[in-house]
Write a protein that holds these residues in place. Structure first.
Motif, PDB file in Angstrom:
ATOM      1  N   GLY A 128      11.452  11.878  -8.636  1.00 31.40           N
ATOM      2  CA  GLY A 128      11.163  11.361  -9.965  1.00 31.40           C
ATOM      3  C   GLY A 128      12.273  11.543 -10.973  1.00 31.40           C
ATOM      4  O   GLY A 128      12.131  11.128 -12.132  1.00 31.40           O
ATOM      5  N   GLY A 129      13.376  12.166 -10.593  1.00 33.31           N
ATOM      6  CA  GLY A 129      14.474  12.357 -11.530  1.00 33.31           C
ATOM      7  C   GLY A 129      15.669  12.974 -10.834  1.00 33.31           C
ATOM      8  O   GLY A 129      15.544  13.616  -9.782  1.00 33.31           O
TER       9      GLY A 129
ATOM     10  N   ALA B 145       3.443   6.760  -4.976  1.00 37.76           N
ATOM     11  CA  ALA B 145       3.731   6.755  -6.415  1.00 37.76           C
ATOM     12  C   ALA B 145       3.630   8.166  -6.989  1.00 37.76           C
ATOM     13  O   ALA B 145       2.710   8.925  -6.673  1.00 37.76           O
ATOM     14  CB  ALA B 145       2.769   5.822  -7.138  1.00 37.76           C
ATOM     15  N   ALA B 146       4.589   8.519  -7.803  1.00 39.67           N
ATOM     16  CA  ALA B 146       4.619   9.836  -8.443  1.00 39.67           C
ATOM     17  C   ALA B 146       5.204   9.680  -9.830  1.00 39.67           C
ATOM     18  O   ALA B 146       5.827   8.674 -10.166  1.00 39.67           O
ATOM     19  CB  ALA B 146       5.452  10.815  -7.614  1.00 39.67           C
ATOM     20  N   SER B 147       4.976  10.698 -10.661  1.00 37.06           N
ATOM     21  CA  SER B 147       5.506  10.652 -12.021  1.00 37.06           C
ATOM     22  C   SER B 147       7.026  10.668 -11.998  1.00 37.06           C
ATOM     23  O   SER B 147       7.656  11.145 -11.042  1.00 37.06           O
ATOM     24  CB  SER B 147       4.979  11.845 -12.823  1.00 37.06           C
TER      25      SER B 147
ATOM     26  N   TRP C 175       0.838  -1.208   0.000  1.00 27.68           N
ATOM     27  CA  TRP C 175       0.000   0.000   0.000  1.00 27.68           C
ATOM     28  C   TRP C 175       0.868   1.251   0.000  1.00 27.68           C
ATOM     29  O   TRP C 175       0.579   2.222  -0.703  1.00 27.68           O
ATOM     30  CB  TRP C 175      -0.912  -0.003   1.220  1.00 27.68           C
ATOM     31  N   ARG C 176       1.932   1.230   0.783  1.00 25.89           N
ATOM     32  CA  ARG C 176       2.816   2.386   0.866  1.00 25.89           C
ATOM     33  C   ARG C 176       3.455   2.685  -0.482  1.00 25.89           C
ATOM     34  O   ARG C 176       3.576   3.847  -0.890  1.00 25.89           O
ATOM     35  CB  ARG C 176       3.894   2.108   1.913  1.00 25.89           C
TER      36      ARG C 176
ATOM     37  N   PRO D  21       7.010  15.689  -9.078  1.00 24.87           N
ATOM     38  CA  PRO D  21       6.840  16.596  -7.933  1.00 24.87           C
ATOM     39  C   PRO D  21       8.121  16.853  -7.152  1.00 24.87           C
ATOM     40  O   PRO D  21       8.190  17.804  -6.383  1.00 24.87           O
ATOM     41  CB  PRO D  21       5.803  15.868  -7.067  1.00 24.87           C
ATOM     42  N   ARG D  22       9.129  16.010  -7.339  1.00 24.92           N
ATOM     43  CA  ARG D  22      10.380  16.205  -6.601  1.00 24.92           C
ATOM     44  C   ARG D  22      11.542  15.746  -7.459  1.00 24.92           C
ATOM     45  O   ARG D  22      11.492  14.678  -8.072  1.00 24.92           O
ATOM     46  CB  ARG D  22      10.346  15.438  -5.283  1.00 24.92           C
ATOM     47  N   LEU D  23      12.608  16.557  -7.500  1.00 23.04           N
ATOM     48  CA  LEU D  23      13.811  16.248  -8.270  1.00 23.04           C
ATOM     49  C   LEU D  23      15.031  16.462  -7.389  1.00 23.04           C
ATOM     50  O   LEU D  23      14.990  17.233  -6.422  1.00 23.04           O
ATOM     51  CB  LEU D  23      13.916  17.141  -9.513  1.00 23.04           C
ATOM     52  N   ARG D  24      16.115  15.795  -7.745  1.00 16.82           N
ATOM     53  CA  ARG D  24      17.379  15.998  -7.055  1.00 16.82           C
ATOM     54  C   ARG D  24      18.414  16.443  -8.084  1.00 16.82           C
ATOM     55  O   ARG D  24      18.677  15.721  -9.052  1.00 16.82           O
ATOM     56  CB  ARG D  24      17.835  14.725  -6.359  1.00 16.82           C
ATOM     57  N   VAL D  25      18.983  17.640  -7.866  1.00 20.05           N
ATOM     58  CA  VAL D  25      19.894  18.249  -8.838  1.00 20.05           C
ATOM     59  C   VAL D  25      21.159  18.690  -8.115  1.00 20.05           C
ATOM     60  O   VAL D  25      21.094  19.298  -7.037  1.00 20.05           O
ATOM     61  CB  VAL D  25      19.232  19.458  -9.532  1.00 20.05           C
TER      62      VAL D  25
END
Length: 690
Positions: free
Chosen positions: A200-201, A108-110, A102-103, A149-153
């Motif tokens: 997501g990226g 889940a996100a794009s 369930w978690r 919704p969230r990226l790491r750069v």
């Protein structure tokens, strides 16, 4: 007696033995009834672990149905305490698997599906200094709706504008890629962790950032950033990196060379704010508050000072947890500390297996994915072995405090530290070898010195320096902080550089790790002599891990990197200019320490700028391998002819249908389905996917 009666007597004998076995199990569970609740937590964790191990939704559903069937069957067919115990264990496993499933759906996100260069605006959620890479890592929440919704750069230090930090709004041009999947079997699965964190990226900024709105100068994140900078200004260099990690949990300020020395010496856990640091803060505040308030006779007689001290220590522990970023290990340790304080306030036993179980459940209910992480496993394994050791009659007989002279008390204290460190080091070795393919041999001695020094010297000096800085008098204490952390680093480098400091093993079979964990749990959780049966799976898993054959070919999921592992364990790299990260990954998976040579230098290998052909002889059979290593167009006729002459073809490009090797074809399409591979060519060839 007739011949026909023989099977009946055999059946009666079998039923009698089965009944005797059940009676013995019932008697065991009666003696261990206080421990049965702990196994519910193990069942809950086993269900979560099964979700990570099983490959797809059909397997997860089958596990849930099997657990439900086992629960019903145990309650109805077995009955008694044994049936109830098995049924509850199965039900706990079902709950764990269902919860993490369930978690995984809930978070889940794009995601970025393929590499893309894009300019976008985003809110900065977190800014982490990466001193070893001369960059800062930003966790961003894009404003653009068509991005995840969230990226790491990552951004280079030399292109950082003013006002960058948590809460800032920026515009950035970056190359984004999907989160990196597990590179090789048994390697760290960043894509899995990114999924649960909603990332997501990932990517790197192309050019400087533009700050549209500066980070607020107030708030916890801004205060933490100012504290980081203040400590680094007071204690420059690598010692300041350690001091910063202890105060705020930021490990990025420590240079990579020093971080590697801390890992090799078994002292890296000191840099991750968790149980040791929370215990030091909470314990110091508790004792200081209790002793100071006890100076007042009126307060001592009219107030429950233990309750007041526990409340003050709880506040300090929560504040320290928030200050260091409230990471999962810190939150877990803070929860455990709160339970210990509650036990002290209520006059109960402060440290017990039930406390550990409650802490584990508190973490897993909200973050079930934490079970698969090394941090969770290391923390709870260390605490559990500590409680188990302290509860044994042997330990109490030799190291329990008693009325005797100071020399004997000191000797017992040192002996207890040494035995405790050795027990923890041995208990954590399976986890270290499974996750990192290495374990420190001299970590016991190093920790025997480093843990007391950190707890009773470095952290008090740093706390005093920060307090005195409020009135501008902390400079002399910062000198002590720099000197003590410098000595800690010197010891780490000395231990890390010693011959035989680190044991390396190639990736162990997953079942071997499971057997060792199961054996350890059996040893830890039972209290009667039946616990000794845990030695059997522990030994079996250890032997399987030590003698597991290394892979002969290691292929990354993108097909770009290949290591041909020689008989002596030396990995030969397909590309001579392979980066440090990939070199370390391939070396760890092969259990090899040292410089990795190029495949051009491998025996029975012939290379051109475009491809390599190598012969791998295993168990008297020669396997021929063809691997491409450039993006140049290859002649179709030559390529298909070469494919037909070899057993294995590996390429990062999409190969034509006419390329048909004798056994295995691994091109872009095939590796996209399998991920990274470890191939063993001894006996019956085995291909293990990530």
């Amino acid at each position: 007696m007739t011949i026909a009666a023989l099977p009946q007597r055999g059946a009666v004998r079998f039923v009698f033995r089965l009944s005797a076995l059940r009676t013995a199990c019932e008697a065991l569970l009666e003696r261990e009834r206080e421990q049965l609740a702990l196994w519910l937590v193990v069942g809950f964790g086993a269900g979560i672990g099964a979700w990570f191990v099983l490959p797809h939704a059909r397997a997860w559903l089958a596990f849930l149905l099997l657990a439900a069937g086992l629960a019903v069957g145990s309650w109805t067919l077995v009955g008694g305490r044994l049936g109830r115990a098995l049924g509850c264990f199965a039900l706990a496993a079902l709950a764990g698997c269902a919860l993490v499933w369930w978690r995984s759906v809930d978070v889940a996100a794009s995601r970025i599906e393929q590499p893309v260069i894009v300019t976008f605006e985003a809110e900065v959620e977190l800014a982490e200094q990466q001193a070893a890479r001369n960059s800062i890592r930003l966790t961003l929440a894009p404003v653009t709706p068509d991005l995840p919704p969230r990226l790491r750069v990552s951004v280079r230090d030399d292109s950082l504008p003013e006002g960058l930090g948590s809460g800032a709004r920026v515009r950035v041009r970056a190359r984004l890629t999907p989160p990196m999947a597990m590179t090789l079997p048994g390697d760290y699965d960043f894509a899995r962790d990114a999924w649960f964190k909603g990332i997501g990226g990932t990517g790197r900024a192309l050019g400087p950032l533009e700050v549209l709105r500066a980070a607020p100068r107030s708030g916890l994140d801004a205060w933490r950033a100012r504290l980081d900078q203040h400590i680094r200004d007071a204690v420059p260099g690598a010692p300041g990196g350690i001091a910063t990690a202890l105060a705020t949990g930021d490990q990025g300020a420590l240079p990579e060379e020093d971080a590697e020395a801390m890992r090799r010496s078994g002292l890296a856990h000191l840099l991750s704010v968790s149980g040791l640091h929370i215990a030091a803060v909470v314990g110091a505040v508790f004792l200081l508050t209790l002793r100071l308030l006890a100076l007042s006779e009126r307060l001592a007689l009219r107030t429950n000072l233990v309750l007041v001290a526990a409340a003050a220590a709880a506040g300090a522990g929560i504040a320290y947890t928030l200050l260091t970023g409230a990471q999962v290990p810190t939150v877990r340790s803070c929860v455990a500390a709160m339970l210990v304080l509650a036990g002290l306030a209520l006059g109960r036993e402060a440290l017990s297996m039930r406390l550990v179980a409650v802490g584990a459940v508190a973490v897993l209910v909200f973050r079930p994915e934490a079970l698969a992480g090394a941090s969770f496993q290391f923390s709870f394994a260390a605490v559990t072995v500590l409680i188990t050791l302290y509860s044994t009659a042997w330990f109490r007989r030799h190291f329990e405090r008693r009325e005797e002279g100071y020399p004997m008390r000191f000797a017992r204290a040192v002996g207890a530290l040494l035995v405790t460190g050795l027990a923890i080091e041995l208990a954590l070795m399976p986890f270290a070898l499974y996750h990192f393919h290495r374990a420190g041999l001299y970590g016991v001695v190093a920790n025997l010195i480093a843990i007391p020094a950190t707890t009773f010297v470095i952290m008090p000096l740093q706390a005093g320096a920060l307090l005195l800085d409020l009135v501008g008098l902390g400079g002399w204490l910062w000198v002590g902080v720099g000197w003590s952390t410098g000595l800690l680093l010197d010891m780490a480098h000395a231990v890390a550089g010693a011959s035989g400091a680190v044991t390396l093993l190639p990736t162990m079979p997953r079942w071997a790790f499971g057997a060792m964990v199961g054996g350890l749990l059996w040893l830890w959780l039972w209290t009667t002599r039946v616990r000794l049966l845990g030695v059997l799976p522990l030994a079996l898993g250890a032997v399987a891990a030590v003698f597991a054959p290394h892979a002969d070919l290691l292929v990354t999921g993108d097909g770009r990197h290949l290591a041909l592992v020689a008989e002596d364990g030396t990995p030969y790299l397909l590309r001579e200019r392979t980066g440090d990260f990939m070199r370390d990954t391939l070396a760890e998976s092969a259990g090899f320490e040292g410089e990795l040579p190029a495949m051009d230098a491998a025996p029975d290998a012939s290379c051109t700028p475009d491809a390599c052909v190598a012969q791998v002889v295993r168990d008297g059979r020669a396997w021929s391998v063809l691997a491409t290593r450039s993006g140049q167009t290859l002649d179709w006729q030559e390529l298909t002819t070469a494919c037909a002459l070899v057993d294995i073809v590996i390429s990062e490009r999409r190969l034509p249908r006419g390329c048909r090797p004798r056994w295995l074809k691994l091109d872009r399409d095939a590796l996209a389905r399998t991920g990274g591979l470890a191939i063993r060519l001894r006996g019956e060839p085995i291909v293990e996917s990530a």
